[in-house]
Enzyme design. Structure first.
Site, PDB file in Angstrom:
ATOM      1  N   ASN A   1      45.687 -38.807 -77.769  1.00  0.00           N
ATOM      2  CA  ASN A   1      45.447 -39.990 -76.916  1.00  0.00           C
ATOM      3  C   ASN A   1      44.888 -41.201 -77.661  1.00  0.00           C
ATOM      4  O   ASN A   1      45.359 -42.308 -77.472  1.00  0.00           O
ATOM      5  CB  ASN A   1      44.586 -39.629 -75.691  1.00  0.00           C
ATOM      6  CG  ASN A   1      43.200 -39.152 -76.048  1.00  0.00           C
ATOM      7  OD1 ASN A   1      42.993 -38.575 -77.102  1.00  0.00           O
ATOM      8  ND2 ASN A   1      42.257 -39.398 -75.176  1.00  0.00           N
TER       9      ASN A   1
ATOM     10  N   CYS B   1      39.377 -39.039 -71.925  1.00  0.00           N
ATOM     11  CA  CYS B   1      38.413 -38.048 -71.388  1.00  0.00           C
ATOM     12  C   CYS B   1      37.311 -38.738 -70.609  1.00  0.00           C
ATOM     13  O   CYS B   1      36.650 -38.108 -69.800  1.00  0.00           O
ATOM     14  CB  CYS B   1      37.776 -37.195 -72.464  1.00  0.00           C
ATOM     15  SG  CYS B   1      38.510 -37.248 -74.041  1.00  0.00           S
TER      16      CYS B   1
ATOM     17  N   GLU C   1      34.694 -31.785 -78.749  1.00  0.00           N
ATOM     18  CA  GLU C   1      34.756 -32.866 -77.764  1.00  0.00           C
ATOM     19  C   GLU C   1      35.896 -32.512 -76.829  1.00  0.00           C
ATOM     20  O   GLU C   1      37.054 -32.562 -77.217  1.00  0.00           O
ATOM     21  CB  GLU C   1      35.028 -34.218 -78.444  1.00  0.00           C
ATOM     22  CG  GLU C   1      33.963 -34.664 -79.421  1.00  0.00           C
ATOM     23  CD  GLU C   1      32.619 -34.956 -78.780  1.00  0.00           C
ATOM     24  OE1 GLU C   1      32.554 -35.087 -77.544  1.00  0.00           O
ATOM     25  OE2 GLU C   1      31.629 -35.020 -79.526  1.00  0.00           O
TER      26      GLU C   1
ATOM     27  N   GLU D   1      29.120 -37.097 -81.674  1.00  0.00           N
ATOM     28  CA  GLU D   1      29.854 -37.831 -82.697  1.00  0.00           C
ATOM     29  C   GLU D   1      29.403 -39.277 -82.699  1.00  0.00           C
ATOM     30  O   GLU D   1      28.665 -39.713 -81.817  1.00  0.00           O
ATOM     31  CB  GLU D   1      31.365 -37.771 -82.407  1.00  0.00           C
ATOM     32  CG  GLU D   1      31.932 -36.380 -82.524  1.00  0.00           C
ATOM     33  CD  GLU D   1      33.451 -36.361 -82.576  1.00  0.00           C
ATOM     34  OE1 GLU D   1      34.085 -36.934 -81.680  1.00  0.00           O
ATOM     35  OE2 GLU D   1      33.996 -35.776 -83.532  1.00  0.00           O
TER      36      GLU D   1
END
Ligand code: ADP
Length: 503
Positions: free
Chosen positions: A171, A303, A268, A482
């Site tokens: 994505n 997300c 993630e 992150e």
């Protein structure tokens, strides 16, 4: 600083079709483009037309082994390069990437279907920013001195983990790769990236550009399918850390494989991010915030997409109408056309999945599907994976559309009357990645921000991941953080204690 121009299949090109073709069939291992060892390739398709634009090398365990062996060899010397110098090299990569923003933007638009102006160019710019940010953090790899005893000097030092395996999705592949590669390299690790099947080209190009600056073997990339190419990377004995972004199911497989080797893993995963709108918000700003929060320009393939929007009842109907009007005004079309706001879904599989959700929502008693925008009329795009954004109202909290991640341009809106009730509804989710609150009452906003189960809560804005701010979810949304200094220190180094008895 090294400056080692690579053998490049074609000159830098703003023609993404030519570049895609030229990048066909390669991994990037040990400082150079190499074809897959078994010769197999798979198609990279332009989702706006359905036409194949490139073939990607279909990597297997042998390619992975070559990449990991190269990384393991290079890492030893890389770890000895002073940390600030490593940072300076990563910083130089950022400068090089900035020179190639346009080329990378067009390539990513071609392979993912994300609109050039609203999405692809933005992503390419942020990628350079992430490398620049981490490039400045070399000297932050500090240890501590520990008060143990007056005659014993006790210190900790930060050491790299070794070879890092990074597995990325389609994505925002360039950005998600940068969030892993930049801190891993600055911390003194070498990296092997496994690109996503749907979008292997732009990241391959970035890998090559960065290898003009980095020593060979420090940054390698393989393409291929998950079980055949991703799994051997996780399982490889020389890989000492895995960092993964993708679905919850695959994340669990990766975590189990990492557990077998007892290596750390950062995950993630998905999200079902709530957006909570109070009646006292700045109405127009919040409507436009809902559009960006829902990432409509990325076809909702995010997300952190605000795929559940709860609006206080007095303004609910007006908010739904205003949102529909605003999404109607967005132009769907060729991702490479500057006029386009919304491009395509990435793949046929993803399109079928999103359509399944829309059909289910539409068939639910009491629900209304507000279908927005207009399909492109250009006959050249008739096979394109376009889908009209849909705003659902009238779905209950048990609907699959409210509970599951759709990863498409579909959001569910519901009215609420009470802050406690909406908080409970927002937290009633398997996920906990991000959330946003829209109100001018900061007392209410901050109270809810503290009680929302999410890794990132924003009030009166909903930005995407930002360099310097820790990003990562709770519950099924993942493990670890992150994008920040702390993330680099915690996830790409280990702390060694050294004690000196001075007698
Ligand atoms: P998505 O729905 O985004 O395709 P996935 O989690 O399936 O989500 O894919 C994310 C990344 O994980 C991709 O690069 C994919 O190839 C990789 N992958 C899929 N299966 C595995 C596996 N068993 N082991 C390692 N990586 C995998």
């Amino acid at each position: 600083m090294l400056d080692r121009p690579q053998h490049t299949p074609v000159d830098p090109s703003l023609d993404p079709f030519a570049l895609a073709k030229a990048l066909s069939g390669f991994h990037f291992i040990d400082g150079g483009y190499v074809p897959g060892r078994n010769g197999a390739t798979f198609a990279v398709v332009n989702p706006a037309t359905g036409i194949e634009v490139a073939r990607a090398a279909e990597g297997d365990a042998a390619d992975v082994d070559a990449a990991v062996q190269s990384a393991a060899k290079a890492q030893k010397a890389w770890a000895k390069v002073p940390a600030r110098k490593r940072g300076a090299m990563v910083h130089a990569c950022a400068a090089l990437l900035k020179d190639h923003v346009e080329e990378l933007s067009r390539l990513i638009a071609l392979e993912t279907g994300k609109a050039l102006r609203t999405e692809s160019r933005v992503e390419a710019g942020v990628v350079a920013d992430v490398f620049e940010f981490f490039g400045g953090l070399g000297s932050e790899l500090k240890g501590e001195s520990v008060p143990f005893a007056p005659n014993v000097l006790s210190v900790t030092v930060r050491e790299p983990l070794g070879v890092v395996g990074a597995i990325i999705p389609w994505n925002v592949p360039m950005l998600l790769m940068a969030l892993k590669v930049a801190p891993a390299l600055v911390a003194g690790n070498a990296v092997v990236v496994k690109s996503a099947e749907e979008a292997p080209l732009a990241v391959l190009r970035i890998c090559e550009l960065m290898n003009r600056v980095l020593p060979p073997g420090v940054f390698n990339m393989v393409s291929g399918y998950g079980p055949e190419c991703g799994a051997p990377l996780v399982e490889h004995p020389l890989v000492r850390k895995v960092t993964f972004t993708g679905s919850v199911e695959t994340g669990k497989i990766v975590a189990r494989a990492a557990a077998n080797k007892l290596i750390p893993v950062t995950l993630e995963l998905g999200g079902k991010s709530p957006m909570i709108v109070f009646a006292d918000c700045d109405f127009d700003k919040t409507v436009s915030g809902a559009l960006t929060s829902m990432r409509f320009t990325r076809q909702g393939q995010s997300c952190t997409a605000a795929s559940r929007i709860y609006v206080e009842r007095p303004i609910f109907d007006r908010f739904v109408t205003a949102m529909k009007t605003a999404v109607d005004a967005m132009v769907m079309g060729d991702p490479l056309d500057e006029k386009t706001d919304i491009g395509t879904i990435v793949s046929q599989d993803q399109l079928a999945k999103v359509r399944g959700f829309i059909e289910e929502g539409t068939a639910t008693a009491g629900a209304t599907a507000h279908v927005c925008s207009a399909m492109p009329s250009d006959p050249a795009l008739k096979k394109g994976l376009f889908i009209q954004p849909v705003i659902f109202t009238g779905l209950g909290p048990d609907s699959r559309l409210v509970r599951e991640e759709i990863f498409g341009p579909v959001t569910v809106m519901a009215p609420f009357d009470d802050a406690e009730a909406v908080l409970a509804e927002a937290n009633d989710s398997e996920y906990g990645l991000a959330a946003s609150l829209w109100t001018n009452n900061l007392k209410v906003g901050l109270d809810l921000a503290h009680r929302l189960e999410a890794g990132l809560v924003q009030i009166n804005q909903n930005l995407v991941v930002q360099a310097n701010l820790s990003y990562g979810g709770v519950k099924s949304s993942g493990l670890g953080k992150e994008a920040s200094l702390e993330a680099m220190l915690e996830h790409f180094t280990h702390k060694k204690t050294i004690m000196v008895n001075m007698g």
